[in-house]
Scaffold this active site. Structure first.
Site, PDB file in Angstrom:
ATOM      1  N   GLY A 253       0.815  -1.214   0.000  1.00  0.00           N
ATOM      2  CA  GLY A 253       0.000   0.000   0.000  1.00  0.00           C
ATOM      3  C   GLY A 253       0.844   1.256   0.000  1.00  0.00           C
ATOM      4  O   GLY A 253       0.486   2.265  -0.636  1.00  0.00           O
ATOM      5  N   ASP A 254       1.985   1.215   0.686  1.00  0.00           N
ATOM      6  CA  ASP A 254       2.877   2.379   0.715  1.00  0.00           C
ATOM      7  C   ASP A 254       3.437   2.667  -0.673  1.00  0.00           C
ATOM      8  O   ASP A 254       3.625   3.828  -1.056  1.00  0.00           O
ATOM      9  CB  ASP A 254       4.037   2.133   1.683  1.00  0.00           C
ATOM     10  CG  ASP A 254       3.563   1.805   3.089  1.00  0.00           C
ATOM     11  OD1 ASP A 254       2.498   2.311   3.475  1.00  0.00           O
ATOM     12  OD2 ASP A 254       4.260   1.054   3.792  1.00  0.00           O
TER      13      ASP A 254
END
Length: 310
Positions: A253-254
Site C-alpha cells: 500500500g505504501d
C-alpha cells in the site's frame, strides 16, 4: 517537493520460515532488515521512480541511528528529530509454503507534544505552495489521536496538498481537515462507515460520500489482489489486480501511495497515474521485506495493467 511524515518508524526485520507453526520451534531460512515505517517506505519507492522526497519524523536510540544511516546509504534526504528511548523493531514473518505474512510490531517511542510541535513547525517553514505532504502510519505513544488533523490542516494552509493514509480514529480525525487525497483499503473504509463494503459500487458510493462531506479531491480504495478504485470528482476507474509472484505484501500500500504522490507532483493524468500505481504496487509485492522494487521491474508491468472506466 514531496515530504513523507513517519512519526512512528521502525527497523523492519523480515524472516522467511517455511511452514511457520505456532507453539513450536521454527527455523529461519532467510532474513533481511530495512528502514521502515509507512512514510519511509513511501520515500524509498519515490526514489526508485526517479523522484525526490524528504523523509520527516522521529527516531530514538541505536535503532534510530541505524535507520538514519540506512536512509543515508540509500541516498534519501531526511529530517528527523531524536527522542528519548528506542525506535521499535518490527518482525515480519513470511511463510512461503503456507503463503502467509505475519506482522509482530513493537509499540515504539513515547513522544511529547513539544517534540511534535517543533517538528511540525520546522516542516511548515520548509513548505512551499504545491508541495505534497504524505501523512501515513501509526502514531507513537504520547501523540494525540487528532495529530493528523492538526498536521493536515496546517500543511494545507501553507499551500501543500496532503495525502493521508491512516486507519481508525487517525483517519476519521484527519478527514476533518479535508486532505487532498486519502487511500483507505476496503477494510479501513468499511470500518470508517460502520458496515462491510465488498462490491466496487458500494465502495465507490461510500468514497464519494466522504468526498462530498469533507471536501476531499481524490480517493483511492485498494482491494488487495482484487485491484483498486481510483475516484475523482469527474470519474471512477477500476484497475484489476496484477497477478505476480508474492515475495512480501508488507509495504504494498505504501508503494501505491508513493506512485500517487509522484504522479501528482509530475502532473500525470489519472489514467497514467492508475497504470503507474498499479504496476508499482505489484512490483513491490514481488520483493522480500520492505525493500523498494527497481524501476525496471515496474516498467515491465506498466503495459500489463488492465483498467476500466466506470
Amino acid at each position: 517537493m514531496i515530504y513523507t511524515v513517519t512519526l512512528n518508524p521502525a527497523l523492519d526485520k523480515t524472516v522467511e520460515i517455511p511452514s511457520f507453526t505456532i507453539d513450536s520451534v521454527n527455523r529461519i531460512t532467510a532474513m533481511r532488515t530495512d528502514p521502515g515505517g509507512k512514510g519511509i517506505n513511501v520515500s524509498k519507492v519515490i526514489s526508485k521512480l526517479g523522484g525526490k522526497s524528504i523523509a520527516v519524523g522521529i527516531l530514538g536510540g541505536g535503532t534510530g541511528k541505524s535507520i538514519l544511516s540506512a536512509l543515508e546509504s540509500l541516498g534519501l534526504e531526511s529530517h528527523f528529530h531524536f527522542a528519548d528511548g528506542e525506535t521499535r523493531t518490527n518482525l515480519k514473518v513470511v511463510d512461503p509454503e503456507g503463503h502467509t505474512n505475519t506482522d509482530i510490531n513493537e509499540p515504539g517511542l513515547t513522544v511529547t507534544g513539544g517534540l511534535l510541535d517543533g517538528l511540525l513547525e520546522e516542516l511548515l517553514a520548509r513548505l512551499q505552495a504545491g508541495d505534497i505532504v504524505v501523512l501515513s502510519g501509526s502514531l507513537p505513544k504520547g501523540a494525540p489521536t487528532d495529530t493528523y488533523y492538526g498536521w493536515a490542516k496546517a500543511c494545507q494552509e501553507a499551500g501543500a496538498k496532503v495525502v493521508l493514509d491512516a486507519d481508525g480514529e487517525l483517519l476519521a480525525s484527519g478527514l476533518l481537515a479535508s486532505p487532498y487525497l486519502i487511500k483507505p483499503n476496503n477494510h479501513e473504509l468499511s470500518r470508517l462507515v460502520g458496515k462491510t463494503l465488498e462490491a466496487p459500487k458500494e465502495l465507490e458510493e461510500a468514497a464519494r460520500r466522504l468526498m462530498e462531506e469533507h471536501g476531499i479531491a481524490k480517493v483511492v480504495v485498494s482491494m488487495g489482489g482484487k485491484g483498486a478504485l481510483y475516484i475523482s470528482e469527474r470519474q471512477t476507474i477500476y484497475a484489476e489486480g496484477l497477478k505476480v509472484p508474492v515475495g512480501s505484501t508488507v509495504g504494498a500500500g505504501d508503494s501505491v501511495v508513493a506512485a500517487l504522490a509522484f504522479a501528482e507532483e509530475t502532473g500525470m493524468g489519472m489514467e497514467e497515474a492508475v497504470r503507474l500505481s498499479t504496476a508499482t504496487g505489484a512490483a513491490n509485492v514481488m520483493c522480500s521485506g520492505t525493500q523498494a522494487a527497481e524501476y525496471e521491474v515496474i516498467e515491465g508491468l506498466l503495459n500489463k495493467v488492465v483498467f476500466h472506466i466506470l
